[in-house]
Design an enzyme around this catalytic site. Structure first.
Site, PDB file in Angstrom:
ATOM      1  N   GLY A 120       0.783  -1.222   0.000  1.00  0.00           N
ATOM      2  CA  GLY A 120       0.000   0.000   0.000  1.00  0.00           C
ATOM      3  C   GLY A 120       0.816   1.274   0.000  1.00  0.00           C
ATOM      4  N   HIS A 176      -0.682   1.142 -13.107  1.00  0.00           N
ATOM      5  CA  HIS A 176       0.102   0.014 -13.603  1.00  0.00           C
ATOM      6  C   HIS A 176       1.542   0.487 -13.810  1.00  0.00           C
ATOM      7  CE1 HIS A 176       0.671  -3.895 -15.459  1.00  0.00           C
ATOM      8  NE2 HIS A 176       1.419  -3.293 -16.364  1.00  0.00           N
TER       9      HIS A 176
HETATM   10  C1  GRF Z   1       2.378  -0.828  -7.859  1.00  0.00           C
HETATM   11  O1  GRF Z   1       3.542  -1.039  -8.598  1.00  0.00           O
HETATM   12  C2  GRF Z   1       1.207  -0.616  -8.773  1.00  0.00           C
HETATM   13  O2  GRF Z   1       1.548  -0.023  -9.984  1.00  0.00           O
HETATM   14  C3  GRF Z   1       0.732  -2.024  -9.030  1.00  0.00           C
HETATM   15  O3  GRF Z   1       0.934  -2.692  -7.815  1.00  0.00           O
HETATM   16  C4  GRF Z   1       1.974  -2.071  -7.080  1.00  0.00           C
HETATM   17  C5  GRF Z   1       1.421  -1.741  -5.727  1.00  0.00           C
HETATM   18  O4  GRF Z   1       2.405  -1.275  -4.847  1.00  0.00           O
HETATM   19  N1  GRF Z   1      -0.635  -2.040  -9.494  1.00  0.00           N
HETATM   20  P1  GRF Z   1       1.969  -0.688  -3.428  1.00  0.00           P
HETATM   21  O5  GRF Z   1       1.168  -1.752  -2.705  1.00  0.00           O
HETATM   22  O6  GRF Z   1       1.168   0.559  -3.678  1.00  0.00           O
HETATM   23  O7  GRF Z   1       3.257  -0.412  -2.721  1.00  0.00           O
END
Ligand code: GRF
Length: 206
Positions: free
Chosen positions: A18, A115
């Site tokens: 997160g 993404h």
């Molecule tokens: C991020 O790289 C986002 O682009 C992808 O999942 C990852 C989540 O990372 N959809 P976090 O949990 O926000 O650190």
């Protein structure tokens, strides 16, 4: 023509760390993003995202297939939680599950995802986490980036709201590339939300 300003009530879905959630919460707290964080849902009871929500006093819920083995029941439980908190924009932040048809129908053009690549490249089935960056390096790409897009039933194929390029540098490993991309994610996601809140970005016309 720009859209009207929106009183955003954000509902987050996150499966793991997160850090994007945290970046958005920080932007709200710093006054850079006029929005309310209304709810955080995770399919993973151990997700740090739930602890981050609790630390900020935001309602946090664990909703998963463990308690709702029937996909339609889980879909309904997520929808009920979002509606109970009067969420008007759903923010996927590292959510590893697919949303069900009830949530997607109720929140048509109101679900965002981020993404860690320049969609449509390096998206789709199996493209998550380090795998995305491994694929970018394996392809010998000189540039990668970040995409914020609307989610429809086709997932990584919904209308693109914003993209930012990130260079691939000599000697990059999947981990170094991921870290560089993540820094941009943390800036771009709150920025896109701010543009929606201010009526500069109209989700109906995106
Ligand atoms: C991020 O790289 C986002 O682009 C992808 O999942 C990852 C989540 O990372 N959809 P976090 O949990 O926000 O650190």
């Amino acid at each position: 023509m720009s859209a009207a300003r929106l009183d955003l009530r954000l509902g987050f879905l996150a499966s793991h760390g997160g850090t994007n959630l945290q970046a958005i919460l920080d932007a709200i707290r710093a006054g850079r993003l006029p929005a309310t964080a209304a709810l955080v849902i995770s399919n993973n009871s151990n997700a740090q995202a739930l602890r981050r929500a609790a630390a900020c006093g935001i309602p946090a819920l664990h909703l998963s297939g463990a308690a709702f083995p029937e996909p339609a029941a889980l879909d309904g439980a997520i929808l009920a939680a979002l509606e109970r908190e009067r969420v008007n924009l759903v923010v996927l932040a590292g959510y590893m599950k697919k949303l069900g048809p009830a949530v997607l129908a109720r929140y048509r053009r109101r679900v965002l995802n981020i993404h860690p690549a320049l969609l449509p490249d390096f998206g789709g089935q199996g493209m998550y986490g380090l795998r995305v960056h491994e694929a970018v390096l394996a392809a010998g790409a000189g540039v990668t980036g970040v995409t914020v897009h609307l989610v429809d039933a086709d997932y990584d194929r919904g209308p693109i709201l914003a993209q930012e390029r990130v260079p691939v540098l000599p000697g990059d490993t999947p981990e170094t590339l991921q870290a560089r991309v993540l820094q941009v994610e943390h800036r771009l996601y709150p920025e896109v939300l701010r543009r929606i809140a201010l009526g500069e970005l109209d989700l109906e016309r995106a």
